[in-house]
Write an enzyme that holds these catalytic residues in place. Structure first.
Site, short mmCIF file in Angstrom:
data_model
loop_
_atom_site.label_atom_id
_atom_site.label_comp_id
_atom_site.label_asym_id
_atom_site.label_seq_id
_atom_site.Cartn_x
_atom_site.Cartn_y
_atom_site.Cartn_z
N GLY A 276 0.92 -1.15 0.06
CA GLY A 276 -0.10 -0.03 0.01
C GLY A 276 0.96 1.37 0.21
O GLY A 276 1.81 1.29 -0.40
N LEU B 293 -3.98 -5.53 -4.74
CA LEU B 293 -3.24 -4.52 -4.72
C LEU B 293 -1.70 -5.36 -4.03
O LEU B 293 -1.85 -5.78 -3.02
CB LEU B 293 -3.62 -3.47 -4.02
N ASP B 294 -0.72 -5.11 -4.69
CA ASP B 294 0.69 -5.55 -4.20
C ASP B 294 0.83 -6.99 -3.79
O ASP B 294 1.57 -7.37 -3.05
CB ASP B 294 0.98 -4.66 -3.09
N ALA B 295 -0.06 -7.74 -4.54
CA ALA B 295 -0.46 -9.26 -4.21
C ALA B 295 0.16 -10.02 -5.06
O ALA B 295 -0.07 -11.25 -5.25
CB ALA B 295 -1.71 -9.45 -3.32
#
Lengths: 294, 294, 294, 294
Positions: C211, C237-239
């Site tokens: 994040g 997100l960001d995964a």
């Protein structure tokens, strides 16, 4: 070209770099000198080499309400503190960015890394000049709007061409030189004009693989880690004071060309790190070694 | 002493290490040989050195339903595959742990690291013997219940004492030797008895600072990173095939003694890493370099 | 602008990326298929995930005397090998460099790193397009002679503007997208157009500090190491699947702004590393994880 | 057992750890206090957190000719310096090694690493007591001649057993506790008895993968680097001030069990590093973060 620089906050500070024989009371004397004259310290780091009995210090303070006018600081410090402790010192002012020249040959990665940081405003520096023994990177200089001087070197014309380079450095009021994979050995005479003011990148983990073709040598020896070393240039090849080093793991899978590829990243990062530390006035050289403050 | 070893799951596998000139069809030939005879492959790694045109391979397979009896595998492989491709190979069986001797002097950190792993059952190995030119670490051997032989070495008695050591290694049926900061140089004659079977730890980032007192040399040179190197011993000092290397960042703050302190951690970890890779039969030596499979 | 590119040696090879359930004989079948048809293998790496019982492979071979015409290779491989082993595969040809678009916002370091490598001819790629939600980096695009499209995004116009971006990618025949510190979250819809074809750099050691404002979070938590992570973008997100990560040591001396400075170097190197691996067709994605061949 | 300890040179020094709001003149005041009283400074490091406006310092000086008797130093320093600058300070004497207890469960690698250093005399510490919720490592304690207390913990008896442990720590005059892969969560009550005096090793790169089974979580997420974190224990699980972290590169080849193997080396080294820094009195805790002097 339009600027992509970030808005730059002007710092109005002075920086003092000191070394001297270690004695009781130096630190107190220096900080008192600043405190008494309303110099607000914003950074202080010191180091004592207990074996060699040497004291090193870097202190930075705000000049806004400092009681001593900037042109008198060196004199007052000499008289009131330095002479008492046999201190050797350098005084710098943050609002006067140094002027840097870059020497290159054919490889572009270090040059691009330097110019990218310069363009983005990462560094407090002026870069008015690029010198090269080849013409290949002239387009890069042009792209970034920097003067490019082609000074080809042969065995026969070396002395003469170095004189030309020294004249260029003088004309452009250059304070220090960065050898960004410049594939010529500078003469002793040239080096002596810029003591601790020429930064080189060597593409090995010095003192291993000094000299030519270090990636070939590393591959032949079968090492499991390669490195890069930035250092100040002294007359002895690849033997000057080391500023920064970095390494990368490799394996039997790597070829000379993959070592070169991985090495390029080390080289550019660790050369730029050395330039940054030099610009921040965070390096003290003594006895062919460096103190690099945080 | 009561055992703290974890319950050990017996593996019944064979391991084949191969090198040969690179040619089409080797990989297919080896995997077919195993597949056809119901050898379930549980690990396969291969490497081709395109420059030297050499092929390296490590393959491990389960013996449970393998059609060829274990005592015939070498013969069959030689006849059916190896001779065709001019393959040099080594065959190992996982249920026969090798026997290792440790040579030490006065420093205990590498020895403790080895014995801790041994006691905890981390390694498939037998360690029946510790040899030292000093008596200092005898209590450590005793503490771990391992035979300790004190073989002091002087210039005068070296040849004779090495004979005694070789006899001990023979008596104890030792397969390979680990020099855990053993401060004596082995003679060429000794080394030739155990080709690629003596693992040394050198306390520098080889080839930098070979020979005596590398931490003093590193400090004097002012490097910013120190290292440690584990390698097989060859007659030339500190010049054998490198197995593993590791490094640690240092700075101007470090003294020779803090380098020694930081270096000890590198030394023990990277020596044990080399022993582990050797035990796993994951190292192939060729041309004074190693292929170390993952 | 004049080119500084090194002379490029054209490779005429095919690359096959494979994954399938692990079974006996796959490796032999694939290598036989190539050998029988005179495909000289110049690179082969394979990996078996023993837990998930999955087989992964990358093989590259020369097409010069390969018996199957290039437009028939996929069909023949499907019929003769893939269908037998339930193989999923991707076939690439080295002489067709992919086309890449770069998305940026205001930070220039990753963009410069990419364009420097591109200009120097380090990568086999075409970069015809840069898209940004800000105008700030337009001069950089111009400097390197690359089309720049300003597509500002607000909450209100996001869906519409992403359509515009998708149309641009289509018009420019873009194969994959690199988010070089692009400070907008792409919609699920956008992401689904380019599965495993959008590479992002996140300025933390994921999964820590996903994040916004990871350097602030790292500083607040007091970590001693910071990192950067390049990954394929997925709707979460960001995964997405991690391609590469790197780290740098920090200390109590570091401020948020020094973390940002040190982090920039990590970000650009590890993003470019991911782009390189993607271009080399060395990445296989399965189950939200990557196999990254050497 | 016979000792293998190196001859230990007794240091007769005092160590002062300080933090306070940053103001002009603190550094000068402290160094003057020592200089005026003939305290020869052998180490001084200070840090100013400019954002939080906090001053941190560690100073060590020789007591041999120090003018103030050791039992009066705290009082004099409080009166003459600390009160003036609102300084919080800790005073330690180097000739009084602290007493440490180790808590373990079934894994031996951290315990062996600690006991090896202790036996070799690397650390200025006394280790009279090992506590465990399992009996497995009793032989290790016995081997090193250290008292071993088996205190099994269940949900039902936890409060009562922790009382027993606290009593043991009191009886053995323990100054601080090291959790060497102790697989029990300490209660808030227990933790409050030893504020910043319980050091834990967590087998992940915190804040990633806090809680149970971090290697499984790291493998599932597909990270390319794993880590280990040593920290002071606070009531919130795995959220205390971080002392040291280290990392290792991994790849798709790694399994959960190879992560565990590689992680063990990180864990033991970084836990011992934290213990060393604690013993050297080089850690200051403020605001759930640490200042760790060099």
């Amino acid at each position: 070209m339009e600027s992509i620089k970030s808005v730059h906050i002007e710092k109005n500070t002075a920086i003092l770099l000191i070394h001297c024989p270690d004695q009781q009371g130096i630190l107190a004397a220096v900080t008192e000198f600043l405190n008494r004259n309303k110099g607000n310290i914003i950074y202080l780091d010191q180091h004592v080499d207990r074996e060699e009995k040497l004291f090193y210090m870097r202190v930075e303070w705000e000049l806004d309400v400092f009681a001593i006018p900037r042109e008198k600081i060196a004199e007052y410090f000499e008289t009131l503190v330095a002479s008492r402790f046999h201190i050797t010192f350098w005084l710098h002012f943050s609002d006067k960015p140094p002027r840097m020249a870059v020497f290159v040959s054919k490889l572009s990665h270090c040059l691009f890394d330097i110019l990218a940081r310069y363009t983005a405003g990462e560094w407090d520096v002026e870069i008015p000049l690029i010198i090269s023994n080849h013409e290949k990177l002239a387009p890069v200089a042009q792209q970034f709007g920097i003067d490019f001087e082609h000074v080809p070197i042969t065995k026969e014309n070396k002395a003469e061409q170095e004189q030309k380079e020294l004249q260029l450095l003088k004309d452009y009021k250059i304070d220090f030189v960065v050898l960004a994979r410049y594939m010529q050995v500078l003469s002793d005479d040239f080096v002596k004009h810029y003591p601790n003011k020429i930064i080189n990148i060597h593409h090995s983990f010095l003192p291993a693989f000094a000299g030519a073709k270090p990636y070939h040598a590393a591959h032949a020896r079968g090492v499991k880690i390669i490195g890069a070393t930035s250092h100040y240039v002294t007359p002895e090849l690849d033997a000057g004071p080391i500023i920064a080093q970095d390494v990368a793991r490799i394996s039997h899978i790597d070829t000379v060309s993959s070592l070169m590829r991985k090495g390029r990243d080390l080289e550019k990062i660790i050369l730029s790190e050395a330039v940054y530390k030099h610009l921040e006035r965070k390096i003290l050289v003594y006895n062919n070694r460096t103190v690099v403050f945080n």
